[in-house]
Design an enzyme around this catalytic site. Sequence first.
Site, mmCIF file in Angstrom:
data_model
loop_
_atom_site.group_PDB
_atom_site.id
_atom_site.type_symbol
_atom_site.label_atom_id
_atom_site.label_comp_id
_atom_site.label_asym_id
_atom_site.label_seq_id
_atom_site.Cartn_x
_atom_site.Cartn_y
_atom_site.Cartn_z
ATOM 1 N N HIS A 100 19.941 57.516 59.547
ATOM 2 C CA HIS A 100 21.086 56.872 60.180
ATOM 3 C C HIS A 100 21.731 55.868 59.237
ATOM 4 O O HIS A 100 21.172 55.514 58.201
ATOM 5 C CB HIS A 100 20.643 56.133 61.454
ATOM 6 C CG HIS A 100 20.267 57.040 62.575
ATOM 7 N ND1 HIS A 100 21.148 57.421 63.563
ATOM 8 C CD2 HIS A 100 19.090 57.654 62.856
ATOM 9 C CE1 HIS A 100 20.533 58.231 64.404
ATOM 10 N NE2 HIS A 100 19.283 58.396 63.999
ATOM 11 N N GLU A 151 29.329 58.146 60.137
ATOM 12 C CA GLU A 151 27.878 58.182 60.027
ATOM 13 C C GLU A 151 27.346 59.606 60.069
ATOM 14 O O GLU A 151 26.427 59.955 59.314
ATOM 15 C CB GLU A 151 27.243 57.348 61.141
ATOM 16 C CG GLU A 151 25.729 57.291 61.079
ATOM 17 C CD GLU A 151 25.102 56.512 62.230
ATOM 18 O OE1 GLU A 151 23.863 56.447 62.275
ATOM 19 O OE2 GLU A 151 25.844 55.999 63.089
ATOM 20 N N GLU A 189 17.613 53.181 58.903
ATOM 21 C CA GLU A 189 19.013 52.757 58.844
ATOM 22 C C GLU A 189 19.263 52.467 57.373
ATOM 23 O O GLU A 189 18.832 51.439 56.840
ATOM 24 C CB GLU A 189 19.240 51.514 59.704
ATOM 25 C CG GLU A 189 18.981 51.718 61.191
ATOM 26 C CD GLU A 189 20.113 52.448 61.894
ATOM 27 O OE1 GLU A 189 21.100 52.829 61.225
ATOM 28 O OE2 GLU A 189 20.005 52.647 63.120
ATOM 29 N N HIS A 244 23.258 62.023 64.827
ATOM 30 C CA HIS A 244 24.561 62.327 65.437
ATOM 31 C C HIS A 244 25.017 63.748 65.085
ATOM 32 O O HIS A 244 24.205 64.581 64.702
ATOM 33 C CB HIS A 244 25.579 61.256 65.060
ATOM 34 C CG HIS A 244 25.033 59.869 65.225
ATOM 35 N ND1 HIS A 244 24.821 59.293 66.466
ATOM 36 C CD2 HIS A 244 24.577 58.956 64.313
ATOM 37 C CE1 HIS A 244 24.292 58.085 66.300
ATOM 38 N NE2 HIS A 244 24.125 57.871 65.008
#
Length: 261
Positions: A149, A94, A226, A57
Amino acid sequence: MENRAGWPVAAGLVCLGMVACHGSPATRNEPPPAAEGSGSAAPGRLGGKVIVIDPGHNGGNAAHPEVISKPVWVGNGYKPCNTTGTATADGYAEHAFTWDVSNRLAKALRARGALVTLTRAGDRGVGPCVTERAAIGNRAHADATLSIHGDGAAAAKHGFHVILPLPVGGNTRIVAPSARLGTAIRDAYRSGTNMPYADYLGKDGLDRRDDLGGLNLSTVPAVFIECGNMKNAGDAAKMSSAAFRQLMAESLANGFEDYLR
């Protein structure tokens, strides 16, 4: 991160897509990402190995839906250029988490002699698209690439998982080495952080997907992690701790070393 259909799901956030990146800079309102350390490698256990780290992101994504929501081809369909990501209940985003862990990891890898490139140069820009993120690793001829992430699953779910590529045309030859990379990252992360495997998907901390552009379009070994579920209170507390993020980074560096030795 994002759901398997490719369109983001994050409570309280509008998760949109990624940037049309055909030849564009890696970020908007930022300089292109620097291949820091690429001029001369320090001696070390990873001497001269090329590693690309993709901090998921970006801090400016939410303000520019017209950019990140544009669809891009990811090898077997279209997905948004990028997404805004998720956040903890206390508002720790995040994009900020991934930027922090990625920089800690880059420092640890450079100390071991690796040549490290990040796919974005800061945390205030927009994008880059998943297509460009994959292209950065490909152009660098990276020995390994990791996209970092935090998940946005239901609050009752917890744990981490590593995502491995499934064969999608051009990435077929990197599926096997990516599986080895992902297993090394998983083992080192589990050992170093004592985080449990995700209890809501995958098996033994590994999941396989064919809907992520960063994996579908890669021509070098690549996996996602993740690092925990940001919606879970226990995971969020760890991910919000600077000391624990340093532990995450050192553990990930150990995973790279195990894979590349």
